[in-house]
Design a protein around this motif. Sequence first.
Motif, PDB file in Angstrom:
ATOM      1  N   ASN A  97       0.800  -1.235   0.000  1.00  0.00           N
ATOM      2  CA  ASN A  97       0.000   0.000   0.000  1.00  0.00           C
ATOM      3  C   ASN A  97       0.828   1.279   0.000  1.00  0.00           C
ATOM      4  O   ASN A  97       0.284   2.381  -0.028  1.00  0.00           O
ATOM      5  N   GLY A  98       2.150   1.116   0.026  1.00  0.00           N
ATOM      6  CA  GLY A  98       3.007   2.301  -0.032  1.00  0.00           C
ATOM      7  C   GLY A  98       4.418   1.887  -0.385  1.00  0.00           C
ATOM      8  O   GLY A  98       4.873   0.825   0.046  1.00  0.00           O
ATOM      9  N   VAL A  99       5.114   2.693  -1.172  1.00  0.00           N
ATOM     10  CA  VAL A  99       6.504   2.378  -1.540  1.00  0.00           C
ATOM     11  C   VAL A  99       7.384   3.623  -1.400  1.00  0.00           C
ATOM     12  O   VAL A  99       6.911   4.753  -1.556  1.00  0.00           O
ATOM     13  N   GLY A 100       8.652   3.395  -1.101  1.00  0.00           N
ATOM     14  CA  GLY A 100       9.629   4.485  -1.041  1.00  0.00           C
ATOM     15  C   GLY A 100      10.969   3.938  -1.467  1.00  0.00           C
ATOM     16  O   GLY A 100      11.369   2.868  -1.024  1.00  0.00           O
ATOM     17  N   LYS A 124      17.152   8.743  -9.815  1.00  0.00           N
ATOM     18  CA  LYS A 124      16.225   9.645  -9.120  1.00  0.00           C
ATOM     19  C   LYS A 124      14.880   8.929  -9.015  1.00  0.00           C
ATOM     20  O   LYS A 124      14.080   8.930  -9.954  1.00  0.00           O
ATOM     21  N   THR A 125      14.670   8.244  -7.893  1.00  0.00           N
ATOM     22  CA  THR A 125      13.445   7.457  -7.717  1.00  0.00           C
ATOM     23  C   THR A 125      12.508   8.088  -6.689  1.00  0.00           C
ATOM     24  O   THR A 125      11.603   7.452  -6.180  1.00  0.00           O
ATOM     25  N   PHE A 126      12.751   9.362  -6.374  1.00  0.00           N
ATOM     26  CA  PHE A 126      11.841  10.103  -5.492  1.00  0.00           C
ATOM     27  C   PHE A 126      11.494  11.402  -6.217  1.00  0.00           C
ATOM     28  O   PHE A 126      12.236  11.855  -7.093  1.00  0.00           O
ATOM     29  N   ASP A 127      10.363  11.992  -5.879  1.00  0.00           N
ATOM     30  CA  ASP A 127       9.899  13.244  -6.531  1.00  0.00           C
ATOM     31  C   ASP A 127       9.750  13.093  -8.047  1.00  0.00           C
ATOM     32  O   ASP A 127       9.892  14.067  -8.782  1.00  0.00           O
ATOM     33  N   VAL A 185       7.612  10.439 -11.246  1.00  0.00           N
ATOM     34  CA  VAL A 185       6.522   9.480 -11.408  1.00  0.00           C
ATOM     35  C   VAL A 185       7.101   8.067 -11.464  1.00  0.00           C
ATOM     36  O   VAL A 185       6.897   7.260 -10.579  1.00  0.00           O
ATOM     37  N   PHE A 186       7.863   7.744 -12.515  1.00  0.00           N
ATOM     38  CA  PHE A 186       8.397   6.389 -12.635  1.00  0.00           C
ATOM     39  C   PHE A 186       9.533   6.335 -13.653  1.00  0.00           C
ATOM     40  O   PHE A 186       9.310   6.199 -14.850  1.00  0.00           O
ATOM     41  N   LEU A 187      10.760   6.505 -13.148  1.00  0.00           N
ATOM     42  CA  LEU A 187      11.980   6.337 -13.950  1.00  0.00           C
ATOM     43  C   LEU A 187      12.066   7.222 -15.194  1.00  0.00           C
ATOM     44  O   LEU A 187      12.805   6.903 -16.116  1.00  0.00           O
ATOM     45  N   GLU A 188      11.300   8.326 -15.225  1.00  0.00           N
ATOM     46  CA  GLU A 188      11.407   9.169 -16.425  1.00  0.00           C
ATOM     47  C   GLU A 188      12.724   9.935 -16.486  1.00  0.00           C
ATOM     48  O   GLU A 188      13.109  10.447 -17.532  1.00  0.00           O
ATOM     49  N   GLU A 189      13.437   9.989 -15.342  1.00  0.00           N
ATOM     50  CA  GLU A 189      14.738  10.663 -15.331  1.00  0.00           C
ATOM     51  C   GLU A 189      15.887   9.657 -15.187  1.00  0.00           C
ATOM     52  O   GLU A 189      17.008  10.020 -14.834  1.00  0.00           O
ATOM     53  N   ALA A 190      15.611   8.387 -15.458  1.00  0.00           N
ATOM     54  CA  ALA A 190      16.634   7.338 -15.282  1.00  0.00           C
ATOM     55  C   ALA A 190      17.756   7.472 -16.303  1.00  0.00           C
ATOM     56  O   ALA A 190      17.522   7.803 -17.464  1.00  0.00           O
ATOM     57  N   ILE A 191      18.979   7.226 -15.845  1.00  0.00           N
ATOM     58  CA  ILE A 191      20.162   7.312 -16.714  1.00  0.00           C
ATOM     59  C   ILE A 191      20.936   6.000 -16.571  1.00  0.00           C
ATOM     60  O   ILE A 191      21.143   5.517 -15.455  1.00  0.00           O
ATOM     61  N   GLU A 192      21.387   5.462 -17.672  1.00  0.00           N
ATOM     62  CA  GLU A 192      22.222   4.256 -17.608  1.00  0.00           C
ATOM     63  C   GLU A 192      23.690   4.677 -17.626  1.00  0.00           C
ATOM     64  O   GLU A 192      24.152   5.317 -18.559  1.00  0.00           O
ATOM     65  N   HIS A 193      24.404   4.336 -16.552  1.00  0.00           N
ATOM     66  CA  HIS A 193      25.827   4.712 -16.444  1.00  0.00           C
ATOM     67  C   HIS A 193      26.673   3.583 -17.024  1.00  0.00           C
ATOM     68  O   HIS A 193      26.958   2.605 -16.336  1.00  0.00           O
ATOM     69  N   LYS A 194      27.099   3.717 -18.276  1.00  0.00           N
ATOM     70  CA  LYS A 194      27.819   2.621 -18.931  1.00  0.00           C
ATOM     71  C   LYS A 194      29.326   2.668 -18.689  1.00  0.00           C
ATOM     72  O   LYS A 194      30.030   1.722 -18.999  1.00  0.00           O
ATOM     73  N   ALA A 228      10.164   6.752   5.335  1.00  0.00           N
ATOM     74  CA  ALA A 228       9.258   7.909   5.477  1.00  0.00           C
ATOM     75  C   ALA A 228       8.432   8.106   4.203  1.00  0.00           C
ATOM     76  O   ALA A 228       7.231   8.396   4.263  1.00  0.00           O
ATOM     77  N   LEU A 229       9.078   7.930   3.042  1.00  0.00           N
ATOM     78  CA  LEU A 229       8.368   8.059   1.761  1.00  0.00           C
ATOM     79  C   LEU A 229       7.287   6.984   1.625  1.00  0.00           C
ATOM     80  O   LEU A 229       6.182   7.250   1.150  1.00  0.00           O
TER      81      LEU A 229
END
Length: 353
Positions: free
Chosen positions: A7-10, A16-19, A21-30, A66-67
Amino acid sequence: MKKTYINGVGCISTQKTFDTVFLEEAIEHKNETVLSIVSPIYKDYISPAASRRMAKGVKNGIVASALALKDAHLENIDAIITGTGLGCIEDSEKFLKNILDNNEEFLTPTAFIQSTHNTVGAQIALTLQCKGYNFTYVNGAVSFESALLDAKMQIEENEANSILVGGIDETGDYTISLFKLAGRVKDENNLPNDILNSTSTGAIYGEGAAFFVLENEKKENTYAQILDVEIINTLQENEVEAKITAFLKANNLEISDLDAVVLGFNGNIDSDIYYKNIAENAFAKIPQLYYKHLSGEYDTASAFALWMASKVIKTQEIPEIVKVNSVEKPIYSNILLYNQLNGKNHSFTLISK
């Protein structure tokens, strides 16, 4: 028997997995072999005076919990169960270094007290004033699954209504240098890294903290239901498919009933063969996801995987960056998570819409 709902995830991770929606700012560090945490603003959650004395694993655990509680609209819970592979390894290193530097004399015990594996669970309990069941599992790569299994059993047996469950691990400079010597971390000569097509051994290492509020009732903000968790210490490569089939059968499902599968590819050619075999055969017609190119490898990386799978069920979307194949389904209802580390500690987690 009561059912178990997320019922809740943090999640605090190397993305950047806080603030968001869902991985829209994810970067792959190759081009990195060790990934560092993307830090939240700690002072929003912990007083600066307390924060100064805390290792990053403790701080990340407190913020992630807390999140999760905020996401679940809860102030308090009945129990706190955490899983960690190496615990507060930075403080352990600090204490051992002090022993050597000071010839075993005049030691302050602070780093030692804060280096224990259950520090995170204890600090969360102090913050929430939660005097209920508080337990930490240290079982290598199935530490988080052990915590999840305990929580699920408590909810089913009506011993608790709401439980905070999390997986936390941090990197320490000295420990990572030992991992490099042991060949567990990818050699820098093998970069840039492409996890799915890797031809070398070793993995990209990371760190993170992911927490979940599990409750016995379904709510408007429910992400998914946890149907089952299973842990197996050793499996041969040719036994995995039969084990998954049996695991699904116990839950009245077949492989064709799965809408997605989350696999723990980490770029180590020796152990990724476990995933490759079933990905190319049993799961060929099922959407496949991977995550360790984003989170890095660590003992409780499977907590990041559960966070990701929960988000997929809630948003009904799979970000391009985590797709292994191009298969799609109209609805994502049943998702299987499979993880192992160096061919040992295999875990299966099944969640449903």
